[in-house]
Write an enzyme that holds these catalytic residues in place. Structure first.
Site, PDB file in Angstrom:
ATOM      1  N   GLY A 129       0.839  -1.206   0.000  1.00  0.00           N
ATOM      2  CA  GLY A 129       0.000   0.000   0.000  1.00  0.00           C
ATOM      3  C   GLY A 129       0.863   1.240   0.000  1.00  0.00           C
ATOM      4  CB  SER A 130       0.047   4.737   0.855  1.00  0.00           C
ATOM      5  OG  SER A 130      -0.258   4.655   2.237  1.00  0.00           O
ATOM      6  CB  SER A 131       5.289   5.773   1.235  1.00  0.00           C
ATOM      7  OG  SER A 131       5.638   5.336  -0.055  1.00  0.00           O
ATOM      8  CD  GLU A 132      -0.602   9.107   4.878  1.00  0.00           C
ATOM      9  OE1 GLU A 132      -0.935   9.162   3.678  1.00  0.00           O
ATOM     10  OE2 GLU A 132      -1.325   9.502   5.806  1.00  0.00           O
ATOM     11  N   GLY A 160       2.567   2.433   5.240  1.00  0.00           N
ATOM     12  CA  GLY A 160       3.700   1.515   5.418  1.00  0.00           C
ATOM     13  C   GLY A 160       4.607   1.958   6.561  1.00  0.00           C
ATOM     14  CD  GLU A 190       4.561  -3.966  -3.776  1.00  0.00           C
ATOM     15  OE1 GLU A 190       4.428  -2.789  -4.191  1.00  0.00           O
ATOM     16  OE2 GLU A 190       3.835  -4.901  -4.104  1.00  0.00           O
TER      17      GLU A 190
HETATM   18  C1  UN1 Z   1       1.714  -3.381  -7.601  1.00  0.00           C
HETATM   19  O1  UN1 Z   1       1.239  -2.506  -8.332  1.00  0.00           O
HETATM   20  O2  UN1 Z   1       1.409  -3.422  -6.380  1.00  0.00           O
HETATM   21  O3  UN1 Z   1       5.143  -5.053 -11.992  1.00  0.00           O
HETATM   22  C2  UN1 Z   1       2.603  -4.458  -8.040  1.00  0.00           C
HETATM   23  C3  UN1 Z   1       3.932  -5.187 -12.124  1.00  0.00           C
HETATM   24  C4  UN1 Z   1       3.114  -6.148 -11.304  1.00  0.00           C
HETATM   25  C5  UN1 Z   1       3.260  -5.857  -9.874  1.00  0.00           C
HETATM   26  C6  UN1 Z   1       2.767  -4.530  -9.499  1.00  0.00           C
HETATM   27  N1  UN1 Z   1       3.380  -7.503 -11.649  1.00  0.00           N
HETATM   28  O4  UN1 Z   1       3.342  -4.540 -12.910  1.00  0.00           O
END
Ligand code: UN1
Length: 512
Positions: free
Chosen positions: A229-232, A234, A251
Site C-alpha cells: 500500500g502507500s508509503s504513509e 507503510g 511493498e
Molecule cells: C503493484 O502494483 O502493487 O510489476 C505491483 C507489475 C506487477 C506488480 C505490481 N506484476 O506490474
C-alpha cells in the site's frame, strides 16, 4: 448481480460491525458486493484462531503442503475467466490485464509447489570432530497480510502462497473496494482442502485493522506482517512492527523513472512509456512516474508520446482498451488533487485534462457513468516540483530532461523511492551504468517500468519499502526463520572456539 460477503475466520462467517458497498468503477451505480466490515476484535480473534491452526499445519509435511499449493493453482486456472471477469467488474482493470493477473497466481503456485519438496536446509562442517551442524527453515507462525486493491488477487498470492507453503497460517485483510475479488480468491484457496483456520479473511477498514493488528501483536499472535500500500501507511506499520521487534514485509509506493538516452529506439521508448504510464490507468505501484529524456531527443519523443496517448483507447474495461476507469471513488478524488499540482511553468502536451465526460470527451468516448480520466503528459517538470517528487497514482506522467547519464541517474533517485525503473538505450554501457547507479529494486532495459515476473525478487528501497523482497526464492526468508542445530556425538563436552585443533603455519615464510 450483487453479493453479500463477510469475513471468514476458522471456516466460519464472522460478525460485522458496519456495511460497505463495493461498486463497479466503470458504472458506479452498480453494486458488485455488499460487504460486512469487521471490527478490531474480529481481526485480533482471527489471529488467535490462526495461531491455533498453525500448530497442526506446520506438522503437515512440506511436500504435502506443496500438493495443496498445486491444487490451488489448478483451481485458479480452472476458474481463471470467472475470477478475471470479477476483477474487471470490481476494479475496472482491462480484462486482458485481469486475465494476466490471474495467470500470475498460477505462476506463483507453479513456482512454490516444488518448493514443498525442497525448502532446503544445509549440512555444515563443524570445527570439531564428531559433531554435525545443520540448518532448518522454520515457519514464522502467523502472517497478517494487508493488501491493496489495484492487484486484488496476484499481489496477495505473492504473500499467501509462500506463507502457506512454509507452514504458516494467514489472516488476510484485502482492500474493501476489491472485497468480492478477494472473497472469490479465498474460496478457491480453501477449496484446495486447507484446514479451517489456516487461511482467514477479514474485511475491515484501515483504522479497525490497525487496532486489531496492534492487539494481535501485543497478544503474541502475529509473527510477520505483509503490507502492500502507500508509503504513509507503510511507515505506520513499520513503526508498529518495529515496536514489537519485528520487521514487516513492506511493498509501498513508487515514483518510477524512465530514462530515454539519445541512442534509444524512440518508437520502442514511446510504446514502453505509453503502457508503463497509462496501462492500468497508471495505477500500478510500478507505473511510470517521470520520463527523464535526453535533451537532444526531447522534442521528438514528446511529440510521438503525445500522439500515442491521443490515439490510445480509454473505455469499457471488458473491451480492447489501454485503460479503463480509476479503481474507486477514493482514488478518483485523490487523483483530482494530483491534477492541482500542475503548475503554470508546466505544459500539458496530451490534450484534455480531468474527468472524461460529454463536455470533456476522449475522442468519441464520453466516459458516461464511470470514473474515467484523461491520460495526462506534463512536460517541463522540474526537480523541485511536487509532480516530480511524489507518487501520483493515476494516469499522469511528467517529462523532464538531462544532459549526462550521471545527471539522469541523479534525477531518477531524487524523489527517494526505489521500486522500479527503466532505461531505453542501445548501448550496454548506459544500461549497466544505470543499473549500478539507480536505487530501484527493479530495473528494466528497453521495457516498461511495470510487469514484474512472478519468480524474480520484487520490492523496494527508500520510500518504496524496507528492503524486503517478495516472490521467487527470496520471499522464503520472509516466511521462515533459519534455525541452526549442532549435534555432538563425541561423548564429551567439546567447547566451540576453545577445543579446536590448531595447525600452526609459518607466516614468516617468503619465496627466495
Ligand atoms: C503493484 O502494483 O502493487 O510489476 C505491483 C507489475 C506487477 C506488480 C505490481 N506484476 O506490474
Amino acid at each position: 448481480m450483487s453479493r453479500q460477503i463477510v469475513s471468514i475466520v476458522g471456516g466460519k462467517e464472522a460478525a460485522s460491525a458496519t456495511a460497505y458497498e463495493s461498486t463497479n468503477p466503470a458504472r458506479t451505480g452498480e453494486v458488485v458486493a455488499r460487504v460486512g466490515l469487521a471490527d478490531a476484535e474480529v481481526f485480533a480473534a482471527a489471529c488467535r484462531t490462526a495461531k491455533e491452526a498453525q500448530r497442526e499445519w506446520a506438522k503437515v509435511p512440506a511436500p504435502v503442503r506443496g500438493r495443496v499449493i498445486a491444487s490451488i493453482g489448478r483451481l485458479v486456472e480452472a476458474n481463471a475467466e470467472r475470477l478475471a471477469r470479477l476483477v474487471t467488474e470490481e476494479i475496472g482493470k482491462p480484462y486482458a490485464e485481469a486475465l494476466g493477473e490471474v495467470r500470475e497466481i498460477v505462476d506463483t503456485c507453479d513456482f512454490f509447489l516444488g518448493e514443498g519438496r525442497r525448502l532446503y536446509g544445509q549440512t555444515v562442517p563443524s570445527e570439531m570432530p564428531d559433531k554435525n551442524l545443520f540448518t532448518f527453515r522454520n515457519p514464522v507462525g502467523v502472517a497478517a497480510v494487508i493488501t491493496a486493491g489495484n492487484f486484488p488477487v496476484a499481489v496477495p498470492s505473492w504473500y499467501l502462497v509462500p506463507a502457506l507453503l512454509c507452514g504458516n497460517a494467514v489472516v488476510w485483510k484485502p482492500a474493501e473496494y476489491a472485497a468480492a475479488s478477494a472473497h472469490a480468491m479465498y474460496r478457491l484457496f480453501t477449496a484446495s482442502g486447507l484446514p479451517d483456520g489456516v487461511l482467514n479473511i477479514v474485511f475491515a477498514d484501515g483504522a479497525e485493522t490497525f487496532e486489531g493488528l496492534e492487539r494481535a501483536l501485543d497478544e503474541g499472535n502475529v509473527q510477520k506482517v505483509g503490507f502492500t500500500g502507500s508509503s504513509e501507511v507503510g511507515r505506520k506499520i513499520g513503526e508498529l512492527t518495529g515496536r514489537h521487534l519485528q520487521s514487516a514485509c513492506l511493498e509501498l509506493g513508487g515514483k518510477n523513472p524512465m530514462v530515454v538516452m539519445p541512442d534509444a529506439d524512440l518508437d520502442l521508448a514511446v510504446e514502453g512509456a505509453l503502457f508503463a504510464g497509462f496501462g492500468t490507468a497508471g495505477q500500478r505501484c510500478t507505473s511510470l512516474g517521470t520520463v527523464i529524456v535526453h535533451e537532444s531527443v526531447h522534442d521528438e519523443f514528446v511529440e510521438r508520446f503525445a500522439r500515442a496517448v491521443g490515439a490510445a483507447r480509454i473505455g469499457d474495461p471488458m473491451g480492447d482498451v489501454l485503460a479503463g476507469p480509476l479503481l474507486d471513488q477514493k482514488f478518483a478524488d485523490r487523483y483530482e488533487e494530483f491534477l492541482t499540482w500542475i503548475q503554470p511553468h508546466h505544459k500539458v502536451v496530451s490534450g484534455n485534462v480531468g474527468r472524461i465526460s460529454k463536455d470533456n470527451p476522449h475522442g468519441d468516448f464520453d466516459g458516461d457513468q464511470g470514473l474515467y480520466y484523461h491520460p495526462v503528459i506534463v512536460d517541463g517538470v522540474r526537480p523541485a516540483d511536487r509532480i516530480f517528487l511524489e507518487e501520483t497514482f493515476g494516469p499522469i506522467v511528467g517529462v523532464t530532461t538531462f544532459q549526462t547519464l550521471d545527471e539522469a541517474v541523479e534525477l531518477a533517485n531524487l524523489p527517494g523511492y526505489g521500486l522500479s525503473s527503466s532505461i531505453y538505450t542501445t548501448n550496454p554501457k548506459n544500461a549497466f551504468g544505470f543499473r549500478e547507479g539507480v536505487s530501484a529494486g527493479m530495473v528494466s532495459v528497453n521495457n516498461s517500468t511495470s510487469g514484474a515476473e512472478a519468480h524474480l525478487p520484487f520490492g523496494g528501497n527508500g520510500k518504496s519499502g524496507n528492503g524486503s523482497r517478495q516472490s521467487g526464492m527470496w520471499v522464503l526468508d520472509q516466511f521462515t526463520r533459519w534455525q541452526a542445530l549442532n549435534w555432538d556425538h563425541s561423548g564429551r563436552l567439546q567447547k566451540a572456539q576453545m577445543d579446536v585443533a590448531e595447525i600452526v603455519p609459518d607466516l614468516d615464510f617468503r619465496l627466495a
